[in-house]
Structures are given as structure tokens and as C-alpha cells.
Design a protein around this motif. Structure first.
Motif, mmCIF file in Angstrom:
data_model
loop_
_atom_site.group_PDB
_atom_site.id
_atom_site.type_symbol
_atom_site.label_atom_id
_atom_site.label_comp_id
_atom_site.label_asym_id
_atom_site.label_seq_id
_atom_site.Cartn_x
_atom_site.Cartn_y
_atom_site.Cartn_z
ATOM 1 N N CYS A 1 0.827 -1.207 0.000
ATOM 2 C CA CYS A 1 0.000 0.000 0.000
ATOM 3 C C CYS A 1 0.863 1.260 0.000
ATOM 4 N N ASN A 2 1.929 1.241 0.788
ATOM 5 C CA ASN A 2 2.834 2.404 0.799
ATOM 6 C C ASN A 2 3.489 2.601 -0.566
ATOM 7 N N ASP A 3 3.850 1.498 -1.215
ATOM 8 C CA ASP A 3 4.418 1.597 -2.567
ATOM 9 C C ASP A 3 3.399 2.200 -3.538
ATOM 10 N N LYS A 4 2.127 1.795 -3.392
ATOM 11 C CA LYS A 4 1.068 2.325 -4.243
ATOM 12 C C LYS A 4 0.928 3.838 -4.030
ATOM 13 N N LEU A 5 0.975 4.251 -2.751
ATOM 14 C CA LEU A 5 0.877 5.681 -2.437
ATOM 15 C C LEU A 5 2.061 6.450 -3.031
ATOM 16 N N LYS A 6 3.268 5.891 -2.930
ATOM 17 C CA LYS A 6 4.456 6.555 -3.478
ATOM 18 C C LYS A 6 4.359 6.679 -5.003
ATOM 19 N N THR A 7 3.777 5.648 -5.625
ATOM 20 C CA THR A 7 3.581 5.696 -7.075
ATOM 21 C C THR A 7 2.585 6.798 -7.432
ATOM 22 N N MET A 8 1.524 6.920 -6.607
ATOM 23 C CA MET A 8 0.538 7.977 -6.847
ATOM 24 C C MET A 8 1.195 9.354 -6.703
ATOM 25 N N LYS A 9 2.089 9.502 -5.736
ATOM 26 C CA LYS A 9 2.811 10.777 -5.531
ATOM 27 C C LYS A 9 3.707 11.057 -6.736
ATOM 28 N N LYS A 10 4.392 10.026 -7.204
ATOM 29 C CA LYS A 10 5.310 10.150 -8.337
ATOM 30 C C LYS A 10 4.547 10.572 -9.598
ATOM 31 N N ASN A 11 3.323 10.065 -9.747
ATOM 32 C CA ASN A 11 2.495 10.390 -10.909
ATOM 33 C C ASN A 11 1.696 11.674 -10.696
ATOM 34 N N ALA A 12 1.997 12.393 -9.624
ATOM 35 C CA ALA A 12 1.347 13.672 -9.289
ATOM 36 C C ALA A 12 -0.158 13.529 -9.061
ATOM 37 N N GLU A 13 -0.601 12.339 -8.612
ATOM 38 C CA GLU A 13 -2.023 12.142 -8.287
ATOM 39 C C GLU A 13 -2.335 12.652 -6.885
ATOM 40 N N ILE A 14 -1.308 12.630 -6.011
ATOM 41 C CA ILE A 14 -1.472 13.137 -4.646
ATOM 42 C C ILE A 14 -0.276 14.026 -4.296
ATOM 43 N N THR A 15 -0.449 14.836 -3.238
ATOM 44 C CA THR A 15 0.633 15.733 -2.810
ATOM 45 C C THR A 15 1.514 15.033 -1.778
ATOM 46 N N GLU A 16 2.603 15.706 -1.402
ATOM 47 C CA GLU A 16 3.509 15.177 -0.373
ATOM 48 C C GLU A 16 2.771 15.005 0.962
ATOM 49 N N ASP A 17 1.922 15.992 1.295
ATOM 50 C CA ASP A 17 1.145 15.913 2.538
ATOM 51 C C ASP A 17 0.179 14.720 2.505
ATOM 52 N N ASP A 18 -0.448 14.524 1.340
ATOM 53 C CA ASP A 18 -1.342 13.382 1.194
ATOM 54 C C ASP A 18 -0.583 12.072 1.375
ATOM 55 N N LEU A 19 0.625 12.023 0.853
ATOM 56 C CA LEU A 19 1.461 10.818 0.988
ATOM 57 C C LEU A 19 1.729 10.530 2.467
ATOM 58 N N LYS A 20 2.140 11.579 3.210
ATOM 59 C CA LYS A 20 2.424 11.402 4.645
ATOM 60 C C LYS A 20 1.163 10.953 5.386
ATOM 61 N N TYR A 21 0.031 11.599 5.080
ATOM 62 C CA TYR A 21 -1.240 11.229 5.701
ATOM 63 C C TYR A 21 -1.581 9.774 5.368
ATOM 64 N N GLY A 22 -1.424 9.423 4.102
ATOM 65 C CA GLY A 22 -1.743 8.063 3.657
ATOM 66 C C GLY A 22 -0.887 7.021 4.355
ATOM 67 N N GLU A 23 0.411 7.295 4.457
ATOM 68 C CA GLU A 23 1.305 6.351 5.137
ATOM 69 C C GLU A 23 0.933 6.207 6.614
ATOM 70 N N THR A 24 0.544 7.323 7.242
ATOM 71 C CA THR A 24 0.117 7.280 8.646
ATOM 72 C C THR A 24 -1.149 6.441 8.801
ATOM 73 N N GLU A 25 -2.110 6.639 7.896
ATOM 74 C CA GLU A 25 -3.361 5.878 7.956
ATOM 75 C C GLU A 25 -3.122 4.382 7.731
ATOM 76 N N VAL A 26 -2.281 4.049 6.754
ATOM 77 C CA VAL A 26 -1.960 2.640 6.482
ATOM 78 C C VAL A 26 -1.294 2.023 7.712
ATOM 79 N N GLN A 27 -0.440 2.791 8.394
ATOM 80 C CA GLN A 27 0.220 2.287 9.608
ATOM 81 C C GLN A 27 -0.813 2.049 10.720
#
Length: 184
Positions: free
Chosen positions: A134-160
């Protein structure tokens, strides 16, 4: 991002359900119909689970009764149980098969607890792998500019948080099973 969280919960829940079914199949000194789930009977040339050939019931704390709907299947069920790794000799009275579960020795209980801990560790590893995916998926979404850096951090926190929740459920299930096994 919500789709990633839903996928994580779904996969982790499947891991937990699988662990519960593994725990149910462990013989803990008392009769439990789930111990027969992995035993198949050769019935008219087709491997068939016992619970599809007979009614299985717990008549006493340590006695499991198997009553086949087709009396011709009685011998086949008996052979399948003897050939399995269940370690219990079935008693056939011509109409039903009785399985009497002997009380477990202290040494055997400790071995079963080790097995329970190993199954729980495998489940925790599977949950962590799902978190990593899931974290890899989120990082891919960030790389593809689908989400922001803040969204990535939030997403990783939620997955944790989701991961921690499921690891706690696995720990509780393992502790409950250990307690059940170690009860005299």
C-alpha cells in the motif's frame, strides 16, 4: 487514496480470517469439528470433505460424533481419518464414528503453542507485506502527481494505523488460542 485504505483493510481482514481458520483446525484437547476440515474422503472417486458426507457434532467435551448420511461412506470416512495426521483412532459402531480426543500432555501443549506463535508471526508478516504494498502504491501515486507530499504522509500514517489495528487483532487471537491450549 481511500481505495488504497479499503484494499489494505480487505486484504488484512482476509489474512485474519485465514489465521482464525488455521487456529480452528488446531487440536486443543477438546472436540472441535473444524479439525476435520482438511480431511477429504474418497467418495465415489471424488475427494469430498467430511462435513459434506455426514453430520458432525460434539456430543461431549472430548467426543466428536460423525454420522454419515450414506451408511456406505462409513468405512471410507474411517479410513480417511486414520490416514490423516489427526492422531486419533476412530471408533465405528456401524452407524456412527466417534472420535475421542485424549487430554494433551504438557509437552504437546507447549509444542502446539509454538505452532500457534509461528502461525501468528506468519499472519503479522503478511499484514506487514500488505502495508508495504500500500505504501508503494501511495508513493507511485505521488510520483504520478495524483497526490501531494502531505497526502502521501497522511496516507502512510493511515496505512500504519490500519496495520497496527490488525496486528493487535492477530495478537489477541493468538493469546486467546494459547490460553485455550494451556487450560487443563
Amino acid at each position: 487514496m481511500e481505495k488504497v485504505f479499503a484494499t489494505a483493510k480487505e486484504k488484512m481482514n482476509k489474512t485474519l480470517l485465514n489465521l482464525d481458520s488455521e487456529f480452528a483446525a488446531i487440536r486443543a484437547g477438546r472436540a472441535n469439528p473444524a479439525v476435520l476440515d482438511k480431511i477429504s474422503v474418497e467418495y465415489y472417486g471424488v475427494p469430498t470433505p467430511i462435513n459434506q458426507l455426514a453430520s458432525v457434532s460434539v456430543t461431549e467435551a472430548r467426543i466428536l460424533t460423525i454420522q454419515p448420511w450414506d451408511k456406505k461412506a462409513l468405512k471410507d470416512i474411517e479410513k480417511a481419518i486414520q490416514a490423516s495426521d489427526l492422531g486419533i483412532n476412530p471408533q465405528n459402531d456401524g452407524t456412527v464414528i466417534r472420535l475421542t480426543f485424549p487430554p494433551l500432555t504438557e509437552e504437546r501443549r507447549k509444542q502446539i503453542v509454538k505452532d500457534v506463535k509461528a502461525l501468528a508471526e506468519n499472519a503479522r508478516t503478511a499484514v506487514r507485506q500488505i502495508r508495504r504494498d500500500c505504501n508503494d502504491k501511495l508513493k507511485t501515486m505521488k510520483k504520478n502527481a495524483e497526490i501531494t507530499e502531505d497526502d502521501l504522509k497522511y496516507g502512510e500514517t493511515e496505512v500504519q494505523k490500519i496495520t497496527d489495528d490488525f496486528v493487535a487483532k492477530i495478537e489477541k487471537a493468538a493469546a486467546d488460542k494459547e490460553k485455550e491450549i494451556l487450560e487443563m
